[in-house]
Design an enzyme around this catalytic site. Sequence first.
Site, PDB file in Angstrom:
ATOM      1  N   LYS A 196       0.816  -1.155  -0.184  1.00 48.39           N
ATOM      2  CA  LYS A 196       0.088   0.170   0.022  1.00 48.39           C
ATOM      3  C   LYS A 196       0.681   1.333  -0.036  1.00 48.39           C
ATOM      4  O   LYS A 196       1.778   1.457   1.013  1.00 48.39           O
ATOM      5  CB  LYS A 196      -0.802  -0.089   1.397  1.00 48.39           C
ATOM      6  CG  LYS A 196      -2.281  -0.721   1.148  1.00 48.39           C
ATOM      7  CD  LYS A 196      -3.208  -0.316   2.216  1.00 48.39           C
ATOM      8  CE  LYS A 196      -4.312  -1.004   2.355  1.00 48.39           C
ATOM      9  NZ  LYS A 196      -5.285  -0.477   3.240  1.00 48.39           N
ATOM     10  N   LYS A 255       0.251 -10.483   8.791  1.00 46.86           N
ATOM     11  CA  LYS A 255      -0.326  -9.441   7.649  1.00 46.86           C
ATOM     12  C   LYS A 255      -0.088 -10.169   6.278  1.00 46.86           C
ATOM     13  O   LYS A 255      -1.029  -9.985   5.315  1.00 46.86           O
ATOM     14  CB  LYS A 255       0.801  -8.256   7.724  1.00 46.86           C
ATOM     15  CG  LYS A 255       0.371  -7.233   6.522  1.00 46.86           C
ATOM     16  CD  LYS A 255       0.738  -5.783   6.705  1.00 46.86           C
ATOM     17  CE  LYS A 255       0.169  -4.916   5.717  1.00 46.86           C
ATOM     18  NZ  LYS A 255       0.408  -3.356   6.140  1.00 46.86           N
ATOM     19  N   ASN A 285      -7.164  -2.700   8.869  1.00 46.18           N
ATOM     20  CA  ASN A 285      -7.527  -1.148   9.537  1.00 46.18           C
ATOM     21  C   ASN A 285      -8.276  -1.143  10.728  1.00 46.18           C
ATOM     22  O   ASN A 285      -9.067  -0.060  10.803  1.00 46.18           O
ATOM     23  CB  ASN A 285      -8.080  -0.528   8.271  1.00 46.18           C
ATOM     24  CG  ASN A 285      -7.516  -0.362   6.949  1.00 46.18           C
ATOM     25  OD1 ASN A 285      -6.320   0.154   7.069  1.00 46.18           O
ATOM     26  ND2 ASN A 285      -8.133  -0.509   5.877  1.00 46.18           N
TER      27      ASN A 285
END
Lengths: 364, 364
Positions: free
Chosen positions: B146, B230, B248
């Site tokens: 990201k 992750k 998030n």
Amino acid sequence: MSSSIQKVAIDLGDRSYDILIGRGLIGASEHFQRLGFKGHALIVTNETVAPLYAQALRQTLEAVHRRVDMVVLPDGEAFKQWDTLNLIFNALLERACDRKTVLYALGGGVVGDMTGFAAASYMRGVDYVQVPTTLLAQVDSSVGGKTAINHPMGKNMIGAFYQPRLVVADLATLDTLPQRELSAGLAEVIKYGPIADAAFLDWVEAHVDALMQRDESALAYAVKRSCELKAQVVGKDERESGLRAILNFGHTFGHAIEAGMGYGAWLHGEAVGTGMLMATDLSMRLGLVDASLARRIEQVVARAGLPLKGPDLPAARYLDLMRVDKKAEAGEIRFVLLDGAGRAVMKSAPDALVAEVIESRTAR
Amino acid sequence: MSSSIQKVAIDLGDRSYDILIGRGLIGASEHFQRLGFKGHALIVTNETVAPLYAQALRQTLEAVHRRVDMVVLPDGEAFKQWDTLNLIFNALLERACDRKTVLYALGGGVVGDMTGFAAASYMRGVDYVQVPTTLLAQVDSSVGGKTAINHPMGKNMIGAFYQPRLVVADLATLDTLPQRELSAGLAEVIKYGPIADAAFLDWVEAHVDALMQRDESALAYAVKRSCELKAQVVGKDERESGLRAILNFGHTFGHAIEAGMGYGAWLHGEAVGTGMLMATDLSMRLGLVDASLARRIEQVVARAGLPLKGPDLPAARYLDLMRVDKKAEAGEIRFVLLDGAGRAVMKSAPDALVAEVIESRTAR
């Protein structure tokens, strides 16, 4: 409604999409409807195109999206930069547009390139649709997912490979295209023959006058065949790791002309037209093509109303500008050259030889 | 040279890469060498990190690349925007860097996000390597591709999903990390347990004091396990079409805190820490978790030295800021909530209930 619609498929796995070509497509909602979009629509266009086609597209999209907004950018290559791109982001954020938003690029190459890059970057990627309204955008820039803005130090230096969900080329929009822009678009049409399809070069030679007179069936075929040839190349090399670079025939010299004169002074297609003649000359000096092919290309470029000579800049300036081209490697300029009709090769060349080409091909 | 090196693999087909974790990795050229890079290197770092580690990385990379350049950005979230990004493009273009150039992000999350987006966009994409020097970047932001810059109207609104070729987390860089930033990094470590692995929450509870004292084996395990968790999520949902959004947790409230206070006033990790408490409160009010889990999370956040209450902004302001979050859809805020320990769900909630949470969780 459109009568005869042609379809060219771009085959890129889960990024595949169709190019639709026909008269009246902007008024036909069924083609947009089919994509099953759920979110808002934002039409991105410019101040020249908006009064001509924005209302029609908005009306069509109102049958597809629950909300349709619009942002109108200033017109011209000089505005293909960050501040203008940011007008799109501002419009999206002011309207609280979410990830399901679809951007529609209504305009020529500049609008398409900026809208595509905005779609690639907004919230790390939303869908977009190309609705090209210039010949150049219909035959080249709206297809293949190259998006970008310019940087003061180089053209298209900041961008993304990001494919649209659909390309809708409405031939009716060419009715209002200024003659100078029609010629500029023809440069990209002419390009495909020499690099990829000798038979298409023959066809263009036979039909360039009809194209200049906007004969609809000639235009329809030119758009379709150009898109087919581009689709073949892009389908094999989406991210320009090799083959795709041949589509930049004439563009290395052309970018130098555009940057050297200041973006917007020469139209992109005009610079590519002259750039192709320079690249052909260089191919000839390297013994790759004969004088008769070079003459044929020059004649068709001339009949398309394009300039035959580049602007009077020193050869050293051309060379400096070409060294920041994206195809350059370790400061060595990589040219797309011809190896006979219908075949392109990537090659470098001695600066002195390139300078000779430039000197003989600039208006002094 | 590094003694014990741990490796976590991110499995994303032809975009797969490794995360290396260990002490002294910045000084070990063999890990960089292995990637077979051919072009220039550009180290992107900031004015805080440069004096500490840039020389060591440069020396290492000089054994890998024929030329190594560097650009030093101002430090801080407030600089995560276009003008700073453009410093990277300027550096690349001034040095005539070509498509084979490799960018190295040496720094925390801001440097990593900006370098990644610059790599995604420069000439439509060049390679980059993450060399994270903060705990937050090592456990979260350097992994998963990201990349983004902020827009005045929203955090991380402009960016790309673009994977690095390698992540090198040198634990030695944590020696110089200010305590406040260590705490901020721990917020993201704490995050993984509640959303994905109840056993890791147990481990963090047992080791949070050791982590605060920079016990090396505790830090090594925290970084490794965070990256593994992750990697599992990102491997299943690279572009955040669903599952990935659980990462998030705490970020919707957290982004509102960051934007509402002006970027940089609160560290990202601090805002996420408080945001997790708000999201847990909301989960509890919706009957998804019990008070004992909420208490456990609050205690571990407290022991990590993180703020327990958000800044005193009106609840309506929080709600407005959250409506431009990237997870929002059609103006409806989508929260990452807990459904017991180790399990996250995406849900919306009535504004009135969210306002109650905010009122009880802000410092008045």
